[in-house]
Design an enzyme around this catalytic site. Structure first.
Site, PDB file in Angstrom:
ATOM      1  N   LYS A 184      -1.353  -5.103   1.608  1.00  5.40           N
ATOM      2  CA  LYS A 184      -1.889  -6.157   2.481  1.00  5.40           C
ATOM      3  C   LYS A 184      -3.397  -5.993   2.631  1.00  5.40           C
ATOM      4  O   LYS A 184      -3.945  -4.906   2.453  1.00  5.40           O
ATOM      5  CB  LYS A 184      -1.236  -6.068   3.872  1.00  5.40           C
ATOM      6  CG  LYS A 184       0.271  -6.296   3.859  1.00  5.40           C
ATOM      7  CD  LYS A 184       0.587  -7.719   3.541  1.00  5.40           C
ATOM      8  CE  LYS A 184       2.090  -7.948   3.591  1.00  5.40           C
ATOM      9  NZ  LYS A 184       2.457  -9.194   3.002  1.00  5.40           N
ATOM     10  N   CYS A 185      -4.043  -7.075   2.994  1.00  8.14           N
ATOM     11  CA  CYS A 185      -5.477  -7.122   3.230  1.00  8.14           C
ATOM     12  C   CYS A 185      -5.883  -5.993   4.182  1.00  8.14           C
ATOM     13  O   CYS A 185      -5.189  -5.775   5.178  1.00  8.14           O
ATOM     14  CB  CYS A 185      -5.810  -8.490   3.835  1.00  8.14           C
ATOM     15  SG  CYS A 185      -7.553  -8.749   4.141  1.00  8.14           S
ATOM     16  N   PRO A 186      -6.918  -5.271   3.872  1.00 11.20           N
ATOM     17  CA  PRO A 186      -7.926  -5.430   2.834  1.00 11.20           C
ATOM     18  C   PRO A 186      -7.687  -4.579   1.584  1.00 11.20           C
ATOM     19  O   PRO A 186      -8.562  -4.483   0.730  1.00 11.20           O
ATOM     20  CB  PRO A 186      -9.206  -4.986   3.532  1.00 11.20           C
ATOM     21  CG  PRO A 186      -8.749  -3.843   4.380  1.00 11.20           C
ATOM     22  CD  PRO A 186      -7.367  -4.262   4.868  1.00 11.20           C
ATOM     23  N   ASP A 215       0.027 -10.372  -1.582  1.00 12.56           N
ATOM     24  CA  ASP A 215      -0.617 -10.722  -0.315  1.00 12.56           C
ATOM     25  C   ASP A 215      -1.031 -12.193  -0.350  1.00 12.56           C
ATOM     26  O   ASP A 215      -1.833 -12.589  -1.194  1.00 12.56           O
ATOM     27  CB  ASP A 215      -1.837  -9.834  -0.093  1.00 12.56           C
ATOM     28  CG  ASP A 215      -2.529 -10.070   1.244  1.00 12.56           C
ATOM     29  OD1 ASP A 215      -2.076 -10.940   2.011  1.00 12.56           O
ATOM     30  OD2 ASP A 215      -3.523  -9.380   1.514  1.00 12.56           O
TER      31      ASP A 215
END
Length: 77
Positions: free
Chosen positions: A12-14, A39
């Protein structure tokens, strides 16, 4: 020139952008790399990363359950 595949699925981000940046760091200018991610924000984050870090987003495609981005390493500004 063939493109390496960097499997970023499940991150997932980042993390996808951070790992892509690290992977491109050691490659020569012009190197191609496929980034594969699940993502949903990657469709925003990867193009923004390419613009910010002066890489070329050569291609992107939706695949079965993930998204692929073909990135060519650019020269630093």
């Amino acid at each position: 020139m063939s493109a390496e595949i960097l499997d970023l699925r499940g991150l997932k981000c980042p993390l996808p952008v951070m790992k892509a940046r690290k992977a491109l760091e050691d490659r020569p200018i012009g190197a191609l790399i496929w980034l594969e991610t699940t993502d949903p924000l990657a469709v925003i984050d990867i193009p923004a990363f390419c613009r910010t870090d002066h890489h070329d987003l050569v291609d992107n495609a939706k695949a079965e359950g993930f998204h692929r981005f073909l990135v060519r390493k650019g020269a630093p500004a």
